[in-house]
Design a protein around this motif. Structure first.
Motif, PDB file in Angstrom:
ATOM      1  N   ASP A   1      40.409  14.269  52.937  1.00 38.30           N
ATOM      2  CA  ASP A   1      39.323  13.019  52.665  1.00 38.30           C
ATOM      3  C   ASP A   1      39.343  12.622  51.212  1.00 38.30           C
ATOM      4  O   ASP A   1      39.490  11.727  50.539  1.00 38.30           O
ATOM      5  CB  ASP A   1      38.093  12.831  53.261  1.00 38.30           C
ATOM      6  CG  ASP A   1      38.206  12.957  54.830  1.00 38.30           C
ATOM      7  OD1 ASP A   1      39.210  12.193  55.312  1.00 38.30           O
ATOM      8  OD2 ASP A   1      37.147  13.164  55.641  1.00 38.30           O
ATOM      9  N   ARG A   2      39.024  13.740  50.297  1.00 36.16           N
ATOM     10  CA  ARG A   2      38.858  13.724  48.899  1.00 36.16           C
ATOM     11  C   ARG A   2      40.061  13.443  48.268  1.00 36.16           C
ATOM     12  O   ARG A   2      40.273  12.702  47.374  1.00 36.16           O
ATOM     13  CB  ARG A   2      38.105  14.897  48.457  1.00 36.16           C
ATOM     14  CG  ARG A   2      36.674  15.155  48.799  1.00 36.16           C
ATOM     15  CD  ARG A   2      36.017  16.680  48.414  1.00 36.16           C
ATOM     16  NE  ARG A   2      34.899  16.874  48.689  1.00 36.16           N
ATOM     17  CZ  ARG A   2      34.666  17.829  49.655  1.00 36.16           C
ATOM     18  NH1 ARG A   2      35.616  18.643  50.114  1.00 36.16           N
ATOM     19  NH2 ARG A   2      33.260  18.139  50.133  1.00 36.16           N
ATOM     20  N   ALA A   3      41.179  14.166  48.740  1.00 39.18           N
ATOM     21  CA  ALA A   3      42.396  14.205  48.399  1.00 39.18           C
ATOM     22  C   ALA A   3      42.942  12.710  48.154  1.00 39.18           C
ATOM     23  O   ALA A   3      43.462  12.097  47.491  1.00 39.18           O
ATOM     24  CB  ALA A   3      43.307  14.901  48.939  1.00 39.18           C
ATOM     25  N   ILE A   4      42.655  11.769  49.598  1.00 40.77           N
ATOM     26  CA  ILE A   4      43.094  10.529  49.712  1.00 40.77           C
ATOM     27  C   ILE A   4      42.444   9.664  48.776  1.00 40.77           C
ATOM     28  O   ILE A   4      43.041   8.914  48.022  1.00 40.77           O
ATOM     29  CB  ILE A   4      43.055  10.227  51.162  1.00 40.77           C
ATOM     30  CG1 ILE A   4      44.199  10.908  51.836  1.00 40.77           C
ATOM     31  CG2 ILE A   4      43.207   8.824  51.282  1.00 40.77           C
ATOM     32  CD1 ILE A   4      43.846  10.886  53.470  1.00 40.77           C
ATOM     33  N   PHE A   5      41.126   9.859  48.476  1.00 36.71           N
ATOM     34  CA  PHE A   5      40.240   9.155  47.689  1.00 36.71           C
ATOM     35  C   PHE A   5      40.807   9.291  46.128  1.00 36.71           C
ATOM     36  O   PHE A   5      41.027   8.164  45.403  1.00 36.71           O
ATOM     37  CB  PHE A   5      38.885   9.576  48.045  1.00 36.71           C
ATOM     38  CG  PHE A   5      37.925   8.855  46.881  1.00 36.71           C
ATOM     39  CD1 PHE A   5      37.256   7.616  46.973  1.00 36.71           C
ATOM     40  CD2 PHE A   5      37.380   9.521  45.444  1.00 36.71           C
ATOM     41  CE1 PHE A   5      36.435   6.975  46.251  1.00 36.71           C
ATOM     42  CE2 PHE A   5      36.771   8.847  44.738  1.00 36.71           C
ATOM     43  CZ  PHE A   5      36.317   7.518  45.142  1.00 36.71           C
TER      44      PHE A   5
END
Length: 354
Positions: free
Chosen positions: A58-62
């Motif tokens: 999730d963080r990586a996509i953000f």
């Protein structure tokens, strides 16, 4: 090709050297839009994760979306503000790498890991990562195989010198220096009976006069390769060890072992229209060349915000060409290189892109 050897194949595909781990015989990943290519990869990986791994994706996509926004904003800006936006784009790309590698962000104090020390000019301090906090630069450098051993100071000139795509621009302030980077080609070979697998590092004989020749066949390279042999205007360094794979259709173990061995030879990469060009770094610095690019862009972006007099002097002096080249080249190189590492494929620019 040297007598008695030919190009090694697996499943009718040539074995290609790669600076990242890829399947043997894998094709290039042709993409004119590395943002979308990387985003799709992360979405597929996200659906397969659970718990903290899912949160990391999730963080990586953000962070990837944030990086793209900074890059897009930089297109409409001029120096020195442009450098600030580009640095934050590259910083967020580094955070993508950290997140999918298992570094949990948002859980403790985080910092860039780089600062501009007071009372100095053209210097960046690399902080020693402390306990209970996350240094983005230190974690990034660790994942690239060049961990931060202790607090140190890096001059902007030295950081520029460690970025292969900026080497020619460096001639503006160091015109008499020998070339630091030697263009090479790594070839995978087999004998006529197709039993043995070996590699060779090849470079043009005429290039020897442009570099410090004595550094080529030295250290770990001298231990790994036979003495240099000249063939038709090229110099060949053939490995001493040969392998005899039992199954040429499945060379994954042997291929990955060879790629791991080559990580000791200070090889840098630049993406070109013809794929990746590789170079020997004959004066290797403490950090990976992508780390050096991040240091350069950190300096430019931070000096633009906090050292207006210093950045004005830089833009009016002998570093101007290197600064403009850094902003023009490093972010795009960084994007494709990081996209390759995230997706585990060699992302290159399609021939059709004009």
């Amino acid at each position: 090709m040297i007598d008695g050897y030919e190009a090694a194949l697996t499943n009718y595909r040539p074995l290609r050297y790669s600076h990242i781990s890829i399947p043997p015989g894998a094709d290039y990943a042709l993409t004119a839009d590395p943002w979308s290519y990387t985003h799709s990869f992360l979405l597929r990986g996200h659906d397969k994760r659970r718990g903290k791994n899912k949160k990391n994706f999730d963080r990586a996509i953000f962070f990837l979306e944030l990086a793209q926004n900074f890059y897009n904003a930089a297109d409409a800006a001029d120096l020195p503000a442009k450098a600030t936006l580009l640095y934050y784009g590259m910083l967020n790309m580094a955070k993508v790498v950290l997140s999918i590698s298992g570094v949990e962000l948002e859980r403790t104090y985080e910092h860039h890991g780089l600062t501009l020390p007071l009372g100095t000019k053209r210097k960046v301090k690399v902080s020693n990562p402390g306990a209970g906090q996350v240094s983005i630069f230190a974690e990034f450098a660790r994942l690239l195989g060049t961990p931060v051993a202790a607090e140190t100071s890096v001059s902007v000139e030295d950081a520029i010198a460690g970025v292969p795509e900026l080497h020619s621009a460096r001639k503006s302030f160091a015109p008499d220096e020998k070339n630091r980077f030697l263009a090479i080609d790594v070839k995978f070979l087999t004998d006529s009976s197709h039993r043995r697998l070996l590699t060779a590092m090849v470079y043009d004989k005429k290039a020897e006069g442009l570099v410090t020749h004595g550094r080529i066949f030295k250290g770990k390279r001298k231990q790994y390769f036979r003495p240099p042999e000249a063939h038709n205007g090229q110099v060949w360094l053939v490995c001493q060890r040969t392998r005899t794979p039992a199954n040429w259709r499945n060379l994954t173990r042997a291929y990955n072992s060879i790629l791991a061995e080559y990580e000791d030879f200070d090889i840098c990469s630049i993406l070109t229209r013809n794929g990746y060009q590789y170079y020997l770094d004959l004066s290797p610095s403490a950090y990976h060349h992508l780390c050096n690019a991040l240091i350069v862009m950190y300096y430019l972006g931070t000096a633009a915000r906090y050292r207006p007099t210093e950045i004005s002097d830089v833009l009016a002096g002998d570093l101007r060409q290197s600064v403009t080249e850094a902003c023009a080249l490093c972010p795009r190189q960084f994007l494709y290189q990081i996209a390759s590492r995230i997706t585990g494929s060699l992302c290159v620019i399609p021939y059709a892109r004009i």
